[in-house]
Motif scaffolding. Structure first.
Motif, PDB file in Angstrom:
ATOM      1  N   GLU A  64     -35.852 -28.293  14.647  1.00 14.17           N
ATOM      2  CA  GLU A  64     -35.823 -29.635  14.036  1.00 14.17           C
ATOM      3  C   GLU A  64     -37.086 -29.862  13.208  1.00 14.17           C
ATOM      4  O   GLU A  64     -37.033 -30.356  12.076  1.00 14.17           O
ATOM      5  N   PHE A  65     -38.241 -29.556  13.795  1.00 19.74           N
ATOM      6  CA  PHE A  65     -39.511 -29.779  13.092  1.00 19.74           C
ATOM      7  C   PHE A  65     -39.577 -28.929  11.819  1.00 19.74           C
ATOM      8  O   PHE A  65     -39.908 -29.420  10.739  1.00 19.74           O
TER       9      PHE A  65
ATOM     10  N   LEU B 146     -50.000 -30.360  15.345  1.00 17.99           N
ATOM     11  CA  LEU B 146     -48.862 -30.552  16.253  1.00 17.99           C
ATOM     12  C   LEU B 146     -49.258 -30.243  17.699  1.00 17.99           C
ATOM     13  O   LEU B 146     -48.726 -30.855  18.629  1.00 17.99           O
TER      14      LEU B 146
ATOM     15  N   SER C 282     -42.918 -34.854   8.038  1.00 22.77           N
ATOM     16  CA  SER C 282     -41.937 -33.963   8.669  1.00 22.77           C
ATOM     17  C   SER C 282     -41.500 -34.499  10.030  1.00 22.77           C
ATOM     18  O   SER C 282     -40.315 -34.490  10.368  1.00 22.77           O
ATOM     19  N   LEU C 283     -42.467 -34.975  10.810  1.00 20.94           N
ATOM     20  CA  LEU C 283     -42.123 -35.460  12.153  1.00 20.94           C
ATOM     21  C   LEU C 283     -41.286 -36.728  12.097  1.00 20.94           C
ATOM     22  O   LEU C 283     -40.392 -36.924  12.922  1.00 20.94           O
TER      23      LEU C 283
ATOM     24  N   ALA D 284     -39.155 -37.485   9.784  1.00 23.19           N
ATOM     25  CA  ALA D 284     -37.793 -37.050   9.430  1.00 23.19           C
ATOM     26  C   ALA D 284     -37.121 -36.325  10.590  1.00 23.19           C
ATOM     27  O   ALA D 284     -35.943 -36.558  10.883  1.00 23.19           O
ATOM     28  N   ALA D 285     -37.872 -35.457  11.270  1.00 30.75           N
ATOM     29  CA  ALA D 285     -37.273 -34.617  12.315  1.00 30.75           C
ATOM     30  C   ALA D 285     -36.870 -35.426  13.543  1.00 30.75           C
ATOM     31  O   ALA D 285     -36.060 -34.965  14.344  1.00 30.75           O
TER      32      ALA D 285
ATOM     33  N   CYS E 175     -45.875 -37.604  20.178  1.00 30.17           N
ATOM     34  CA  CYS E 175     -46.039 -36.372  19.411  1.00 30.17           C
ATOM     35  C   CYS E 175     -46.523 -36.692  17.997  1.00 30.17           C
ATOM     36  O   CYS E 175     -47.450 -36.058  17.481  1.00 30.17           O
TER      37      CYS E 175
ATOM     38  N   CYS F 168     -37.522 -29.821   8.830  1.00 28.71           N
ATOM     39  CA  CYS F 168     -38.027 -30.978   8.082  1.00 28.71           C
ATOM     40  C   CYS F 168     -39.374 -30.672   7.430  1.00 28.71           C
ATOM     41  O   CYS F 168     -40.082 -31.579   7.001  1.00 28.71           O
ATOM     42  N   GLY F 169     -39.743 -29.408   7.383  1.00 29.16           N
ATOM     43  CA  GLY F 169     -40.901 -29.018   6.578  1.00 29.16           C
ATOM     44  C   GLY F 169     -42.187 -28.778   7.323  1.00 29.16           C
ATOM     45  O   GLY F 169     -43.213 -28.479   6.699  1.00 29.16           O
ATOM     46  N   LEU F 170     -42.185 -28.916   8.627  1.00 30.99           N
ATOM     47  CA  LEU F 170     -43.427 -28.649   9.359  1.00 30.99           C
ATOM     48  C   LEU F 170     -43.694 -27.140   9.362  1.00 30.99           C
ATOM     49  O   LEU F 170     -42.837 -26.356   9.744  1.00 30.99           O
TER      50      LEU F 170
ATOM     51  N   ARG G  85     -36.315 -28.303  19.338  1.00 27.70           N
ATOM     52  CA  ARG G  85     -37.308 -29.104  18.621  1.00 27.70           C
ATOM     53  C   ARG G  85     -38.050 -28.266  17.585  1.00 27.70           C
ATOM     54  O   ARG G  85     -38.377 -28.755  16.497  1.00 27.70           O
TER      55      ARG G  85
END
Lengths: 445, 445
Positions: free
Chosen positions: A209-210, B195, B47-48, B50-51, B76, A213-215, A206
């Motif tokens: 993944e986060f 987050l 981001s979330l 998309a992820a 989340c 996607c730019g987090l 995760r």
């Protein structure tokens, strides 16, 4: 150490892996999937299958033919399954079970090639062992279970390699992982101990993944103030430990302490004793165990702190009982998964042997970190025998032969799946370097 | 404290909640969903979304009409959205943002009644505040972000209430949560800070899902050796802190430090200063801000450790800049979400005011824990004005009026959704005690 990790992920390719790293990792993956198949029918795994019924997906669960889940849930199940029986491999500096979460992370990347999977595993293990070298013993003694904490960071490294994400995303992923890493030792002896391995794998997946996607996360969240080293360790100086400078050059994977395969599904501290007892059993096949008079076990004092059950009543207690393991080896001539059911531990013919066992320390073994053990047995007819094992099988210097890898795999697999499936999975594991995709392995689950 | 939690969960029903606890929690939930709608379009939330595209489900994301995800991913997202702008409420003893994860946990239980949701929130907050009382300041000063750590335990308590699981499952869920709790302060100032709130909610939900399906954890994993208090705090004695004995009797929720709503989307340490500056602005509406000669801000020394940006360049830095907040209040007469864009902070007409500001400590405010602040302004025509605010609006003694709750909600909601949707969601929040199910609220998202 962040820069060392990023450089290793960027620069170390499959062709850079020494041959013995490749073969060691291949053995470790095979071993992990074998014990995962055996563990997949444990109650902890039944619970996870039920608890994730509303999380659909197409990721395969080890040993659960046709059952599929979302990616994070499948990784959580697979990590838990591999560690469920405490039969999976260990890393000494980290005090962790690296293959449990690293293999679960690999299995969550079905599109990856087998070679990338080997590279991801190797780099993840190198980081995990170095977290151990730079943060232990203090991290472990503080109460953390490194399989959950270091495991989250190491799984993130493996997932970074497998996802091929950007360097910026890799930095954020490691920073996110620093805020996910957890696992307290109070949960030893419960199903949450193997869950730590599952959580480490799903955390790593995760985090990537986060981040992909730019987090964002802080570039100092691993090795800066109020970061992972600082908060979960003795301070940030651990990040400057010299071991980080050799990442990608010296290979922890093939060091004496990098990986140890378990020949017996019990605590590693029992293994030299079990080996000694089995050799004595084999040399005295004609003698009736009921005529054993006295058993003396000489082992380092430290093992007494770990093996606390001198009169175990459950299978789990039996795994942490020197007396039970030695009695079973001398009475049955084998230590298998079946040795650690509640029924097996409560067997009167074993329980009656326990009072004849004395465990003590001698000058020969005092302070030995490998749990070097001498077992001495005397029978009522006056005969006696003794055996000393300084290093357990499965350690680097006594690594499993290919036949031993296969024997353990098949013994484990037979617990949960049919022979034909076991053969296919075993073949895919042994030939992982040639798999076009990990999917060729996971589609067999 | 485990027994106190179990007893409170078992014995405290909706009818046992004092009226002002019910109304306070209703306000807090309304406020959280408002700031969550505003936060839902922040980059962290993009981001979330998309992820988690590969994690399907039917759980609603705040402010993302029609977008649905699996339960843990939705929780989340929702927790992250509520905390994304740092505009959500705070709990003083925990140094945390309780509504972010508690409301996200509630929203993940669409079948629960509104009354059970209020009860779950109230009990979760009571536990979170007591974790703060018994473990702080050491926990925070060690580097933990309590929104992630205490938040995981508190969300688990809320999820236990909402799931109606057995006592045995509640014990295991709390033990699993102890092995999930994490969040390091090094990630402050990045998207991983919000987050932490999202992870706390999803951790709590998953802990209860796992435990309800039979996954076991240790009954000592929260308050025993190598458990949560021991490993993440100064030691297990915190578990015996007297505050646990009043759980379900004294209500932290309505104590002076239980909840503080934020009137301004900046660090709480700026709030008395902003309030002082706004009052001065209103009293001097005819005067041109360009003719301000000198601004003196007297505030406790501690605020200087938090508000480190005397010349901020980004919106995020502006949230932690006393100078920027005071300059904007005196120049624009309002502090809104739009005050904290990069463009707003870089505006030359604001930047030119910053050098005229002096921040210091005086005997009047020294050591005040509420950031009591005096602002004094002099203009080039010789006129001067001064204002002292000892306690920010939104604190218990200055709780929002119903109109203030509505104004903030609508200001926040207008950032991301249309007026008609905002009206429906606001109405559902205000009448939450009468909702047959939380689904009546979430179906509006």
């Amino acid at each position: 150490m962040l820069s060392e990790i990023l450089r290793a992920v960027e620069s170390i390719q499959y062709d850079d892996l020494p041959d013995d790293v490749r073969s060691t990792v291949t053995d470790a993956i095979t071993d992990a999937i074998g014990v995962g198949i055996a563990g997949s029918i444990e109650p902890a795994c039944d619970s996870l299958v039920a608890a994730t019924a509303d999380y659909p997906g197409n990721h395969a669960l080890i040993g659960r033919h046709g059952v599929r889940r979302d990616r994070a849930s499948a990784a959580c199940f697979n990590g838990t399954a591999i560690h469920a029986l405490d039969f999976d491999d260990t890393n000494h500096p980290a005090y962790s079970h690296p293959s449990s979460h690293l293999v679960a992370t690999i299995l969550a990347h079905p599109a990856a090639s087998g070679r990338d999977a080997l590279r991801a595993y190797a780099l993840g293990l190198e980081v995990e062992a170095r977290l151990g070298r730079s943060m232990n013993m203090s991290h472990y003694l503080h109460g953390w279970h490194a399989t959950g904490t270091f495991g989250t960071i190491a799984s993130t490294v493996a997932a970074i390699v497998l996802s091929g994400c950007s360097e910026a995303a890799a930095v954020s992923a490691l920073g996110i992982a620093a805020s996910m890493a957890s696992g307290v030792r109070a949960n030893f002896g419960t199903m949450t101990k193997p869950l730590h391995a599952g959580l480490a794998a799903s955390n790593g997946i995760r985090a990537v993944e986060f981040a992909s996607c730019g987090l964002t996360a802080s570039a100092s969240a691993v090795d800066g103030k109020f970061g992972f080293f600082d908060v979960l360790g003795d301070g940030t100086e651990a990040a400057q430990h010299e071991c980080w400078g050799t990442l990608g050059e010296d290979w922890e994977t093939i060091s004496p302490f990098g990986l140890a395969l378990k020949p017996y599904p019990a605590c590693g501290a029992t293994h030299p004793a079990i080996e000694s007892a089995l050799r004595i059993f084999r040399r005295n096949t004609g003698r009736d165990a009921a005529t054993i008079d006295q058993i003396r076990v000489e082992t380092p004092a430290y093992s007494r702190e770990i093996l606390v059950y001198d009169r175990p009543r459950s299978g789990l207690e039996g795994k942490f009982s020197m007396e039970y393991c030695v009695a079973t080896a001398l009475t049955r001539g084998a230590i298998t998964l079946d040795s650690f059911t509640d029924t097996a531990v409560q067997d009167p013919s074993i329980q009656s042997v326990l009072p004849s066992i004395t465990v003590s320390e001698s000058a020969e073994v005092a302070g030995d970190s490998e749990f070097a053990t001498r077992v001495s047995v005397s029978w009522s007819d006056g005969h006696s025998d003794t055996e000393f094992v300084p290093l357990a099988p499965g350690k680097r210097a006594r690594w499993f032969t290919p036949a031993e890898v296969e024997d353990k795999f098949m013994m484990c697999a037979s617990r949960a799946i049919d022979q034909s499936s076991a053969d296919k999975i075993f073949g895919a594991c042994r030939g992982i370097a040639d798999l076009g995709s990990i999917n060729e392995l996971t589609e067999q689950f």
